[in-house]
Design an enzyme around this catalytic site. Structure first.
Site, PDB file in Angstrom:
ATOM      1  CB  SER A 193       5.302 -85.906  64.765  1.00 12.36           C
ATOM      2  OG  SER A 193       6.609 -85.769  64.274  1.00 12.36           O
ATOM      3  CE1 TYR A 246       5.548 -80.959  66.337  1.00 15.62           C
ATOM      4  CE2 TYR A 246       7.587 -82.607  66.172  1.00 15.62           C
ATOM      5  CZ  TYR A 246       6.465 -82.002  65.700  1.00 15.62           C
ATOM      6  OH  TYR A 246       5.423 -82.497  64.524  1.00 15.62           O
TER       7      TYR A 246
END
Length: 259
Positions: free
Chosen positions: A144, A159
């Site tokens: 990401s 995350y």
């Protein structure tokens, strides 16, 4: 774009029933690949498989990627069906809870790390030996933009931690795999227009998710979220011979967000 070298290749996609996984599954089938879609939800897998409609070119395998026995089983099922593994889109992941670091639950942290990091690690452990044996293959791990920068205090610490771990794991795996002519790269999307972002928007601004989404999109230079197909296109490139000298790379697909 058509990548002729991908025709007939065998592809495993974890998180195959999610937005990115489903888009990648469609993209690889359209290239003439044989695809194994892996996900924890058999019902969601069946729905995605029906939409793709690839017949015996596609199998689905229900698995929890954090469990080694399940990982071994999805790899074995793919080899039993198609004979080998040429491409591995190591994509399964969850976002966890939106909360300040001090308010995060350790159980939620552990769950995010188990799916995102342990799952990615176990996938590599069980797929790479197949690729090593034939001295070819391409692995694409999903990280990401949150695996390259912490961002402005978004409140998704587990995350972000997991995605930084995947970035490091990718680079280490690429160094080890290179001697076998196997490539390992990671893709780093900015926000993608999927259900994950719907949940995050609501977490960032309860009751005002749409406004949160508009604000996030406005911070991306191209002025929009990525679509799942945008990420799938990048994955196809990294899977194909067009990227034959690319390994250990963090490919940003972020609309200029980190520029």
């Amino acid at each position: 774009m058509v990548y002729d070298d991908l025709k007939g290749k065998v592809v495993i996609i974890t998180g195959g029933a999610g937005g990115l996984g489903a888009a990648a599954g469609q993209a690889f089938v359209d290239q003439g690949c044989k695809v194994a879609l892996v996900d924890i939800s058999a019902e969601a897998l069946a729905s995605v498989a029906a939409k793709i409609g690839a017949g015996d070119q596609l199998i689905t395998v229900t698995a929890d990627v954090s469990k080694e026995a399940d990982v071994k089983a999805y790899v074995e099922a793919t080899v039993a069906a198609f004979g080998t593994v040429d491409v591995f889109f190591n994509n399964a992941g969850i976002e966890g809870k939106v909360a300040a670091l001090v308010d995060q639950d350790i159980a939620d942290f552990d769950r995010v790390m188990a799916i995102n990091v342990r799952g990615t690690y176990l996938g590599l452990q069980h797929v790479l030996p197949i690729m090593y044996a034939k001295r070819s293959g391409s692995v694409i791990n999903t990280s990401s933009v949150g695996g390259l920068t912490a961002g402005p205090g978004l409140g998704v610490t587990p995350y972000v931690t997991s995605k930084f771990a995947i970035t490091g794991l990718t680079r280490l795996a690429a160094n080890e795999a290179a001697q076998y002519q196997v490539r390992v790269n990671s893709v780093h999307p900015s926000p993608v227009n999927t259900m994950m972002m719907r949940r995050l928007e609501e977490g960032f601004a309860p009751g005002h998710a749409a406004e949160a989404g508009q604000g996030i999109a406005a911070g991306i230079p191209l002025g929009r979220y990525a679509e799942a197909e945008d990420i799938a296109s990048a994955v196809l490139f990294l899977a194909s011979d067009a990227s034959s000298f690319v390994t250990g790379t963090q490919l940003r697909v972020d609309g200029g967000q980190l520029s």
